[in-house]
Design a protein around this motif. Structure first.
Motif, PDB file in Angstrom:
ATOM      1  N   VAL A 117      43.903  41.351  37.009  1.00  0.00           N
ATOM      2  CA  VAL A 117      42.565  40.784  37.201  1.00  0.00           C
ATOM      3  C   VAL A 117      42.470  40.088  38.562  1.00  0.00           C
ATOM      4  O   VAL A 117      41.459  39.457  38.861  1.00  0.00           O
ATOM      5  CB  VAL A 117      42.175  39.795  36.069  1.00  0.00           C
ATOM      6  N   ARG A 156      41.107  43.515  40.823  1.00  0.00           N
ATOM      7  CA  ARG A 156      39.692  43.161  41.015  1.00  0.00           C
ATOM      8  C   ARG A 156      39.305  43.205  42.494  1.00  0.00           C
ATOM      9  O   ARG A 156      38.283  43.790  42.870  1.00  0.00           O
ATOM     10  CB  ARG A 156      39.426  41.777  40.436  1.00  0.00           C
ATOM     11  N   GLY A 194      39.584  46.801  43.889  1.00  0.00           N
ATOM     12  CA  GLY A 194      38.787  47.811  43.205  1.00  0.00           C
ATOM     13  C   GLY A 194      39.604  48.928  42.607  1.00  0.00           C
ATOM     14  O   GLY A 194      39.157  50.082  42.541  1.00  0.00           O
ATOM     15  N   LEU A 210      34.896  47.461  37.574  1.00  0.00           N
ATOM     16  CA  LEU A 210      34.661  46.054  37.285  1.00  0.00           C
ATOM     17  C   LEU A 210      34.454  45.816  35.793  1.00  0.00           C
ATOM     18  O   LEU A 210      34.896  44.795  35.249  1.00  0.00           O
ATOM     19  CB  LEU A 210      33.447  45.549  38.072  1.00  0.00           C
ATOM     20  N   VAL A 229      37.845  45.490  34.275  1.00  0.00           N
ATOM     21  CA  VAL A 229      38.457  44.206  34.634  1.00  0.00           C
ATOM     22  C   VAL A 229      37.849  43.079  33.805  1.00  0.00           C
ATOM     23  O   VAL A 229      38.552  42.196  33.314  1.00  0.00           O
ATOM     24  CB  VAL A 229      38.286  43.923  36.143  1.00  0.00           C
ATOM     25  N   GLU A 230      36.538  43.111  33.624  1.00  0.00           N
ATOM     26  CA  GLU A 230      35.859  42.062  32.860  1.00  0.00           C
ATOM     27  C   GLU A 230      36.373  41.998  31.420  1.00  0.00           C
ATOM     28  O   GLU A 230      36.424  40.929  30.818  1.00  0.00           O
ATOM     29  CB  GLU A 230      34.345  42.297  32.874  1.00  0.00           C
ATOM     30  N   TYR A 242      40.091  39.783  30.598  1.00  0.00           N
ATOM     31  CA  TYR A 242      40.299  38.347  30.400  1.00  0.00           C
ATOM     32  C   TYR A 242      40.471  38.026  28.917  1.00  0.00           C
ATOM     33  O   TYR A 242      41.395  37.302  28.530  1.00  0.00           O
ATOM     34  CB  TYR A 242      39.139  37.550  31.004  1.00  0.00           C
ATOM     35  N   ASP A 288      37.946  36.612  48.721  1.00  0.00           N
ATOM     36  CA  ASP A 288      37.856  37.429  47.504  1.00  0.00           C
ATOM     37  C   ASP A 288      38.985  37.088  46.533  1.00  0.00           C
ATOM     38  O   ASP A 288      38.775  37.031  45.313  1.00  0.00           O
ATOM     39  CB  ASP A 288      37.917  38.916  47.857  1.00  0.00           C
ATOM     40  N   ALA A 292      38.788  35.526  42.774  1.00  0.00           N
ATOM     41  CA  ALA A 292      39.460  36.160  41.635  1.00  0.00           C
ATOM     42  C   ALA A 292      40.330  35.157  40.887  1.00  0.00           C
ATOM     43  O   ALA A 292      40.386  35.158  39.646  1.00  0.00           O
ATOM     44  CB  ALA A 292      40.301  37.343  42.107  1.00  0.00           C
TER      45      ALA A 292
END
Length: 274
Positions: A136, A140, A143, A147, A150-151, A154, A213, A217
């Motif tokens: 993540v 993230r 790329g 996305l 990745v979301e 969590y 970035d 993250a």
């Protein structure tokens, strides 16, 4: 000034579960816990010795395990932390895993497979140099996955860590929070000092170009994945000695919270003649 208690260190550095978190408000050069460098070094030596004894108790018991997660930008000191915090620790009952770019074998499976495969045996301390959070963080930023995927991770990571905790493991997570300027100094050191040159990776400069970035993250990962069962501690990492002392305090506390005792084998020493 006295050495801060474990409770004081935890309170100062934890990302409080379920609460808003602002990474930019965490000073990477904060010295409030250990204003004096010599005192930090003294604290580290004392804690390192206790960590070794508690690790032996954990090994003798053989029922539970400790997982120490170290995450941070390049040069933040993950390997240096391992060397310092566990400087008094004998190899028995220790497992260290450095997570690098996934192999083709690992990429053929779900992203948590290689991490679960590295979970230490009960009775052991496992140290993760990087971890499942790469999926993540760098994933993230670069790329490497959609996305939307990745979301989802969590919540999956939180469930994974909760599973570990419910099955006898304590998980403590450290973000080694180094400043952009200090990282630049350390990267230059790697180029100038022969014994550090082997650590230099041109790819580190690429990541440095994406600093905002990466900080975003980390902000998201820490806020969403600091839980009661596996909290994040954000460690000011510009000072190596203070970084090590703070992490050692928390690792010692995690082991002490297990309320370990030497295993009773049920033997009567008086019944044996030697």
């Amino acid at each position: 000034m006295a050495i801060p208690s474990i409770a004081q260190v935890r309170k100062a550095l934890i990302a409080r579960p379920g609460k808003p978190f602002d990474l930019s408000a965490r000073d990477t050069a904060d010295r409030s816990l250990f204003p004096d460098k010599a005192e930090a070094e003294t604290s580290l030596r004392k804690d390192a010795a206790v960590i070794n004894e508690l690790k032996d108790m954990l090994y003798a018991e053989g029922k539970r395990g400790l997982i120490v997660v170290l995450q941070g930008m390049d040069t933040s000191g993950k390997s240096g932390t391992i060397k310092a915090v566990f400087s008094e620790t004998t190899p028995l009952g220790m497992e260290v895993k450095a997570f690098k770019v996934p192999s083709s074998e690992e990429l053929a499976r779900d992203y948590l497979w290689r991490v679960h495969n590295a979970v230490p045996r009960r009775g052991h301390v496992g140290i993760f140099d990087r971890s499942h959070y790469e999926d993540v963080l760098v994933v993230r930023v670069r790329g490497f996955a959609p996305l939307e995927a990745v979301e989802q991770r969590y919540a999956q990571i939180n469930a994974f860590e909760k599973h570990l905790c419910e099955n006898g493991y304590t998980v403590v997570k450290f973000m080694l929070n180094i400043g952009h300027a200090e990282q630049g100094v350390r990267l230059k050191e790697r180029l100038m000092e022969p014994h550090k040159l082997w650590k230099f990776n041109p790819g580190d400069l690429d990541d440095r170009e994406h600093w905002p970035d990466f900080m975003n993250a980390y902000q998201i990962a820490v806020e969403r994945c600091s839980t009661r069962h596996a909290p994040w501690y954000v460690i000011p990492a510009d000072s190596r000695s203070r970084r090590n002392a703070m992490i050692a305090r928390i690792v010692r506390g995690a082991l002490e919270d297990m309320d370990l005792a030497w295993k009773d084998p049920g033997l009567d020493p008086g019944s044996y003649t030697i």
